[in-house]
Write a protein that holds these residues in place. Structure first.
Motif, mmCIF file in Angstrom:
data_model
loop_
_atom_site.group_PDB
_atom_site.id
_atom_site.type_symbol
_atom_site.label_atom_id
_atom_site.label_comp_id
_atom_site.label_asym_id
_atom_site.label_seq_id
_atom_site.Cartn_x
_atom_site.Cartn_y
_atom_site.Cartn_z
ATOM 1 N N GLU A 3 0.805 -1.212 0.000
ATOM 2 C CA GLU A 3 0.000 0.000 0.000
ATOM 3 C C GLU A 3 0.841 1.266 0.000
ATOM 4 O OE1 GLU A 3 -3.015 0.001 2.973
ATOM 5 O OE2 GLU A 3 -3.651 -2.058 2.560
ATOM 6 N N VAL A 4 2.170 1.149 0.074
ATOM 7 C CA VAL A 4 3.051 2.315 -0.016
ATOM 8 C C VAL A 4 4.202 1.974 -0.964
ATOM 9 C CG1 VAL A 4 2.472 3.216 2.270
ATOM 10 C CG2 VAL A 4 4.345 1.596 2.031
ATOM 11 N N ASP A 5 4.759 3.018 -1.553
ATOM 12 C CA ASP A 5 5.870 2.836 -2.501
ATOM 13 C C ASP A 5 7.203 3.298 -1.933
ATOM 14 O OD1 ASP A 5 4.111 1.942 -4.639
ATOM 15 O OD2 ASP A 5 3.399 4.017 -4.647
ATOM 16 N N ALA A 6 7.194 3.973 -0.792
ATOM 17 C CA ALA A 6 8.428 4.454 -0.181
ATOM 18 C C ALA A 6 8.167 4.772 1.282
ATOM 19 C CB ALA A 6 8.963 5.680 -0.910
ATOM 20 N N VAL A 7 9.259 4.795 2.054
ATOM 21 C CA VAL A 7 9.201 5.153 3.481
ATOM 22 C C VAL A 7 10.113 6.347 3.690
ATOM 23 C CG1 VAL A 7 9.693 4.412 5.829
ATOM 24 C CG2 VAL A 7 8.716 2.791 4.180
#
Length: 496
Positions: free
Chosen positions: A76-80
């Motif tokens: 659900e995310v592409d980066a932190v």
């Protein structure tokens, strides 16, 4: 302008937030949002763990971090985006789990404000991440060592270690100083004395609650002097027996603190008598259940007073005693059996027994049966030994208070002496005078000691020393309490 598919999750964490205002994590999140805008990411999640450490020394879960890993694993995310790598991890094991969650081939990148990017998709990037993780873990361990050394130095020198002020003290006028709480300290001192005199932990806990002393709520701030001071009723619920036990066995109560079996001068002034503390602590740590003779009976004369028919009287409700075989039929009391109101009967028997115990010749009457089964010299020797053993217990307390011996030595020594005391009391107990009777008879005023004792001990004294018989009555006088129908006979003596 953001690009489609570039979804980022921001993670912020701070180990200590002393004022609870979350300013540290707020600053981290603001800097991370600036970085997200420069990298053209859309921030879809902002996760926070405020006032939670990530070091190996804590076992607390980090809800925000756990949610972050779940979002990564769910795609659900592409980066932190984080402030620094040590905000994410200080334990190598967690780092390996994070690397696996982000994926090796074409994995999710981690951007930091202060330490550049972590490219976990390459072996070099993973190696760099592990090196940084090891450095963070090393720093965490060094910090823990410094904190432990600081606390040990504070213990040895009796300085404050921080944290909320314990129940029983308040802050002094100078920083880092404390003094007894004028409302609570006397209650804890009296509670300790009651345990030392043989009262049960349950009854003492109830007494503490009756005095208005309460536990603390999580958002409690230390009490201070002045008109704005909060009342204990506002602070928390009634304390359980286990909480009360913890309060009464604290070394701080006698001005000490312990670490690794050694006693040091405490940072809080003593609020409890040292001898009462040692006796109460030994009783609470070595005994299971209530004191001997407590049973389940709540009435003073249940089982020790007798109806004129010969059967025992029992408490049928808080207001009345009745013969054990008595039955109520159609609202009438069965003839041939006694019943009495509790309050006046208890008051009368207490008065008579207390007056009898204060008589000068009572000690000889109490031990009269003992003379039939043991020699006077053996009895005198047992009493002399009891005195010596009790003096040795007081010596142990003084050594503990001076810091010469530790808690473990105090408890072991007191337990051993208690065994010897019980063995020495066997001779006196042979007269029907058990430990409770012996203790009350050794008091300066046995009558007053009897009146001050809890109900279960009063019942023991009456049962050991007296025969209480109750006549049914002839109906004359109505509900008036008639003492002529109550016969209190000392065992081996005349009717009172």
């Amino acid at each position: 302008m953001t690009l489609k598919g570039k979804r980022a999750a921001i993670y912020s964490r701070i180990s200590k937030d002393r004022d609870g205002r979350a300013l540290g994590v707020g600053r981290q999140e603001g800097a991370c949002r600036e970085l997200a805008r420069s990298l053209e990411y859309e921030v879809t999640h902002a996760l926070v763990d405020n006032d939670i450490s990530a070091s190996f020394a804590t076992s607390k879960r980090r809800p925000g971090y756990d949610e972050l890993v779940s979002l990564i694993e769910a795609g659900e995310v592409d980066a932190v985006i984080v402030w620094d790598t040590d905000r994410l991890h200080r334990r190598p094991l967690e780092l390996e789990h994070y690397i696996a969650a982000c994926g090796v081939d074409g994995g999710i990148p981690t951007h930091t404000v202060n330490a550049g990017d972590l490219d976990l998709a390459t072996s070099s990037g993973r190696m760099l991440a592990r090196i940084k993780g090891s450095v963070a873990a090393g720093e965490s361990e060094k910090m823990s060592e410094r904190i432990r050394a600081q606390k040990q130095d504070a213990r040895v020198n009796g300085r404050a270690l921080g944290g909320p002020v314990p129940i029983g003290w308040i802050k002094g006028s100078k920083p880092g100083t404390f003094k007894p709480d004028p409302e609570v300290a006397p209650v804890l001192a009296e509670a300790t004395a009651r345990i030392a005199r043989g009262q049960s932990l349950t009854s003492v806990s109830q007494w503490i609650a009756d005095q208005g002393v309460r536990g603390r709520r999580r958002n409690y701030s230390s009490p201070k002097e002045g008109p704005q001071r909060a009342t204990w009723d506002e602070l928390g619920p009634i304390m359980s027996t286990s909480t009360v036990k913890g309060l009464l066995v604290r070394p701080a109560n006698v001005g000490l603190q312990e670490h690794n079996g050694r006693a040091y001068k405490g940072r809080y002034p003593a609020i409890v008598d040292a001898e009462d503390y040692a006796t109460a602590r030994a009783a609470l740590q070595t005994k299971r259940g209530g004191p001997a003779g407590s049973g389940r009976r709540k009435h003073m004369l249940s089982g020790v007073a007798f109806c004129w028919c010969g059967e025992a009287m029992v408490g049928v409700n808080p207001q009345q005693y009745a013969c054990r075989v008595q039955r109520r039929q159609a609202g009438r009391v069965q003839t041939g059996h006694a019943y009495r109101r509790t309050a006046p009967l208890d008051k009368y028997v207490r008065t008579v027994v207390a007056e009898f115990l204060d008589r000068a010749d009572v000690d000889q009457q109490v031990t009269a049966e003992a003379r039939k089964r043991t020699t006077r010299s053996a009895r005198d020797k047992a009493r002399e030994q009891l005195g010596e053993l009790e003096e040795r217990k007081r010596t142990l307390v003084r050594l503990f208070a001076a810091g010469t011996i530790g808690e473990a030595q105090l408890v072991d020594g007191t337990t051993d002496l208690d065994h010897q005391i019980r063995a020495a009391e066997v001779t006196l107990r042979a007269a029907g005078g058990n430990r409770t009777v012996s203790r009350i008879m050794r008091a300066k005023s046995p009558g007053q000691a009897f009146l001050d004792a809890p109900v279960d001990q009063q019942r023991t004294v009456i049962g050991e020393l007296f025969r209480v018989d109750i006549e049914q009555g002839d109906g004359v006088g109505g509900r008036r309490f008639r003492t002529e129908l109550i016969h209190i006979t000392p065992k081996g003596g005349e009717d009172r």
